[in-house]
Design a protein around this motif. Structure first.
Motif, mmCIF file in Angstrom:
data_model
loop_
_atom_site.group_PDB
_atom_site.id
_atom_site.type_symbol
_atom_site.label_atom_id
_atom_site.label_comp_id
_atom_site.label_asym_id
_atom_site.label_seq_id
_atom_site.Cartn_x
_atom_site.Cartn_y
_atom_site.Cartn_z
ATOM 1 N N LYS A 7 -14.201 10.540 0.963
ATOM 2 C CA LYS A 7 -14.837 9.635 1.920
ATOM 3 C C LYS A 7 -14.727 8.184 1.462
ATOM 4 O O LYS A 7 -14.449 7.294 2.259
ATOM 5 C CB LYS A 7 -16.305 10.012 2.139
ATOM 6 C CG LYS A 7 -16.491 11.236 2.986
ATOM 7 C CD LYS A 7 -17.960 11.542 3.185
ATOM 8 C CE LYS A 7 -18.134 12.780 4.027
ATOM 9 N NZ LYS A 7 -19.547 13.082 4.263
ATOM 10 N N ARG A 8 -14.932 7.963 0.167
ATOM 11 C CA ARG A 8 -14.818 6.611 -0.374
ATOM 12 C C ARG A 8 -13.378 6.098 -0.240
ATOM 13 O O ARG A 8 -13.141 4.972 0.174
ATOM 14 C CB ARG A 8 -15.262 6.590 -1.840
ATOM 15 C CG ARG A 8 -15.333 5.205 -2.448
ATOM 16 C CD ARG A 8 -15.809 5.209 -3.897
ATOM 17 N NE ARG A 8 -14.783 5.744 -4.784
ATOM 18 C CZ ARG A 8 -14.788 6.934 -5.379
ATOM 19 N NH1 ARG A 8 -15.797 7.750 -5.185
ATOM 20 N NH2 ARG A 8 -13.820 7.318 -6.164
ATOM 21 N N TRP A 48 -12.450 5.143 3.349
ATOM 22 C CA TRP A 48 -12.907 3.789 3.677
ATOM 23 C C TRP A 48 -11.965 2.748 3.073
ATOM 24 O O TRP A 48 -11.617 1.764 3.705
ATOM 25 C CB TRP A 48 -14.337 3.585 3.189
ATOM 26 C CG TRP A 48 -14.830 2.219 3.469
ATOM 27 C CD1 TRP A 48 -14.964 1.192 2.594
ATOM 28 C CD2 TRP A 48 -15.232 1.693 4.744
ATOM 29 N NE1 TRP A 48 -15.435 0.070 3.226
ATOM 30 C CE2 TRP A 48 -15.599 0.351 4.552
ATOM 31 C CE3 TRP A 48 -15.308 2.230 6.030
ATOM 32 C CZ2 TRP A 48 -16.029 -0.460 5.589
ATOM 33 C CZ3 TRP A 48 -15.751 1.419 7.054
ATOM 34 C CH2 TRP A 48 -16.100 0.104 6.838
ATOM 35 N N ARG A 49 -11.542 2.973 1.848
ATOM 36 C CA ARG A 49 -10.698 1.999 1.150
ATOM 37 C C ARG A 49 -9.278 1.940 1.705
ATOM 38 O O ARG A 49 -8.582 0.951 1.499
ATOM 39 C CB ARG A 49 -10.663 2.307 -0.343
ATOM 40 C CG ARG A 49 -12.039 2.083 -0.982
ATOM 41 C CD ARG A 49 -12.030 2.306 -2.469
ATOM 42 N NE ARG A 49 -11.121 1.365 -3.090
ATOM 43 C CZ ARG A 49 -10.443 1.632 -4.207
ATOM 44 N NH1 ARG A 49 -10.576 2.794 -4.812
ATOM 45 N NH2 ARG A 49 -9.634 0.731 -4.723
ATOM 46 N N ARG A 66 -8.611 1.723 4.733
ATOM 47 C CA ARG A 66 -8.662 0.830 5.904
ATOM 48 C C ARG A 66 -8.294 -0.562 5.426
ATOM 49 O O ARG A 66 -9.059 -1.235 4.752
ATOM 50 C CB ARG A 66 -10.047 0.848 6.525
ATOM 51 C CG ARG A 66 -10.376 2.190 7.106
ATOM 52 C CD ARG A 66 -11.739 2.193 7.734
ATOM 53 N NE ARG A 66 -12.019 3.524 8.225
ATOM 54 C CZ ARG A 66 -13.198 3.924 8.622
ATOM 55 N NH1 ARG A 66 -14.217 3.082 8.593
ATOM 56 N NH2 ARG A 66 -13.368 5.147 9.055
#
Length: 82
Positions: free
Chosen positions: A7-8, A11-12, A14
């Protein structure tokens, strides 16, 4: 813990452009799970690089400063025939 890591990273991945989003998000989706821990750590570190450098590397205008990063870039380029 692995789910939180993904999940982290999602996000990164993007980035500033949809093209980079697709390229790096695609690698996360398609290759990360099968990568060894060294490749996973290299991918995480690669996401700290600024978008203009990533773009130059993906487009073949320059080479990544680390061999492990270049291996990931080469894989992305090959998958997308760049």
């Amino acid at each position: 813990m692995e789910e939180a890591r993904i999940k982290r990273l999602r996000w990164r991945t993007r980035r500033g452009t949809r093209e980079l989003d697709a390229l790096f998000g695609g690698w996360l989706d398609e290759r990360f799970a099968d990568a060894d821990e060294a490749q996973r750590q290299a991918f995480e570190a690669l996401l700290d690089v600024q978008d203009p450098d990533l773009w130059d590397w993906v487009m073949g205008h320059a080479k990544a400063s680390r061999a492990d990063w270049q291996a990931i870039i080469d894989d992305i380029r090959a998958r997308h025939r760049l």
